[in-house]
Enzyme design. Sequence first.
Site, PDB file in Angstrom:
ATOM      1  N   ASP A  44      -7.894  -0.760  -8.183  1.00 21.30           N
ATOM      2  CA  ASP A  44      -7.179  -1.106  -6.956  1.00 21.30           C
ATOM      3  C   ASP A  44      -6.780  -2.575  -6.914  1.00 21.30           C
ATOM      4  O   ASP A  44      -5.661  -2.916  -6.545  1.00 21.30           O
ATOM      5  CB  ASP A  44      -8.056  -0.758  -5.739  1.00 21.30           C
ATOM      6  CG  ASP A  44      -7.341  -0.921  -4.416  1.00 21.30           C
ATOM      7  OD1 ASP A  44      -6.091  -0.850  -4.371  1.00 21.30           O
ATOM      8  OD2 ASP A  44      -8.048  -1.083  -3.399  1.00 21.30           O
ATOM      9  N   HIS A 101      -6.261   6.825  -2.278  1.00 17.57           N
ATOM     10  CA  HIS A 101      -7.107   5.736  -1.764  1.00 17.57           C
ATOM     11  C   HIS A 101      -6.449   4.868  -0.696  1.00 17.57           C
ATOM     12  O   HIS A 101      -7.141   4.208   0.064  1.00 17.57           O
ATOM     13  CB  HIS A 101      -7.614   4.860  -2.919  1.00 17.57           C
ATOM     14  CG  HIS A 101      -6.633   3.833  -3.360  1.00 17.57           C
ATOM     15  ND1 HIS A 101      -5.551   4.143  -4.158  1.00 17.57           N
ATOM     16  CD2 HIS A 101      -6.550   2.523  -3.075  1.00 17.57           C
ATOM     17  CE1 HIS A 101      -4.848   3.047  -4.352  1.00 17.57           C
ATOM     18  NE2 HIS A 101      -5.435   2.053  -3.708  1.00 17.57           N
ATOM     19  N   ASP A 102      -5.130   4.866  -0.584  1.00 16.72           N
ATOM     20  CA  ASP A 102      -4.443   4.077   0.443  1.00 16.72           C
ATOM     21  C   ASP A 102      -3.472   4.917   1.274  1.00 16.72           C
ATOM     22  O   ASP A 102      -2.615   4.373   1.976  1.00 16.72           O
ATOM     23  CB  ASP A 102      -3.678   2.902  -0.185  1.00 16.72           C
ATOM     24  CG  ASP A 102      -4.513   1.653  -0.334  1.00 16.72           C
ATOM     25  OD1 ASP A 102      -5.520   1.507   0.391  1.00 16.72           O
ATOM     26  OD2 ASP A 102      -4.167   0.800  -1.177  1.00 16.72           O
ATOM     27  N   HIS A 117       0.849  -1.204   0.000  1.00 17.54           N
ATOM     28  CA  HIS A 117       0.000   0.000   0.000  1.00 17.54           C
ATOM     29  C   HIS A 117       0.883   1.252   0.000  1.00 17.54           C
ATOM     30  O   HIS A 117       0.832   2.066   0.914  1.00 17.54           O
ATOM     31  CB  HIS A 117      -0.952  -0.013   1.197  1.00 17.54           C
ATOM     32  CG  HIS A 117      -1.859  -1.193   1.195  1.00 17.54           C
ATOM     33  ND1 HIS A 117      -2.952  -1.289   0.357  1.00 17.54           N
ATOM     34  CD2 HIS A 117      -1.836  -2.334   1.910  1.00 17.54           C
ATOM     35  CE1 HIS A 117      -3.559  -2.435   0.561  1.00 17.54           C
ATOM     36  NE2 HIS A 117      -2.903  -3.092   1.495  1.00 17.54           N
ATOM     37  N   HIS A 160       1.957   1.925  -5.538  1.00 19.51           N
ATOM     38  CA  HIS A 160       0.645   1.302  -5.756  1.00 19.51           C
ATOM     39  C   HIS A 160      -0.386   2.380  -6.098  1.00 19.51           C
ATOM     40  O   HIS A 160      -1.198   2.196  -7.017  1.00 19.51           O
ATOM     41  CB  HIS A 160       0.220   0.527  -4.503  1.00 19.51           C
ATOM     42  CG  HIS A 160      -1.208   0.096  -4.506  1.00 19.51           C
ATOM     43  ND1 HIS A 160      -1.712  -0.827  -5.391  1.00 19.51           N
ATOM     44  CD2 HIS A 160      -2.255   0.477  -3.730  1.00 19.51           C
ATOM     45  CE1 HIS A 160      -3.011  -0.999  -5.162  1.00 19.51           C
ATOM     46  NE2 HIS A 160      -3.353  -0.221  -4.157  1.00 19.51           N
TER      47      HIS A 160
END
Length: 179
Positions: A170, A60-61, A19, A23
């Site tokens: 994702d 998102h992470d 993560h 990524h």
Amino acid sequence: LESFLSELEKRYNPSVPYHSSTHAADVLNSLLYLLTLSGSPYLRVNDLEKFTALIAASAHDVGHGGLSNRFLVMAGAPAAMVYNDRSVLENMHCSIMFAVLRHEASAVLAGLDEASRGKFRSLAIDMILATDLAKHFELVAHFRQEFLQDEPPKADLSRHILGFLLKCADVGHTAKPFR
């Protein structure tokens, strides 16, 4: 935008192998590709929605510590308490993203009016929450029900399709060739 992305990247944990900011860049690239596919009657998104989707993909992470939601809840981690055991990491990612967006030097939303900022916030949260693996089967079932019918959906479902596309971006790395 450059300042925002730089500030966001600083908040990705370099000791977490998966993560990571790499990524996030891969997910951003995959989502951008999915958004450029033409011919789908379902993918009618406006510029604000595209912008929101790309920002959500990049964040998102963010701040991920390498542990799962389930682990954080079972361990009684502070973040689990703050987010009431629901989509703990995804809520944290949203929170960090909006903290960076509020920072004066990275005010990429400065040109948006209040209504557009509200739409941005709502859509970004929905999209990032859609990446919670605990909601995977629910999201896939909803997608099948709404989008795999013979007739086009009656309502504007761009919010749902964008969340699903972020989820695909994702987890879709496994479908990419390894060279």
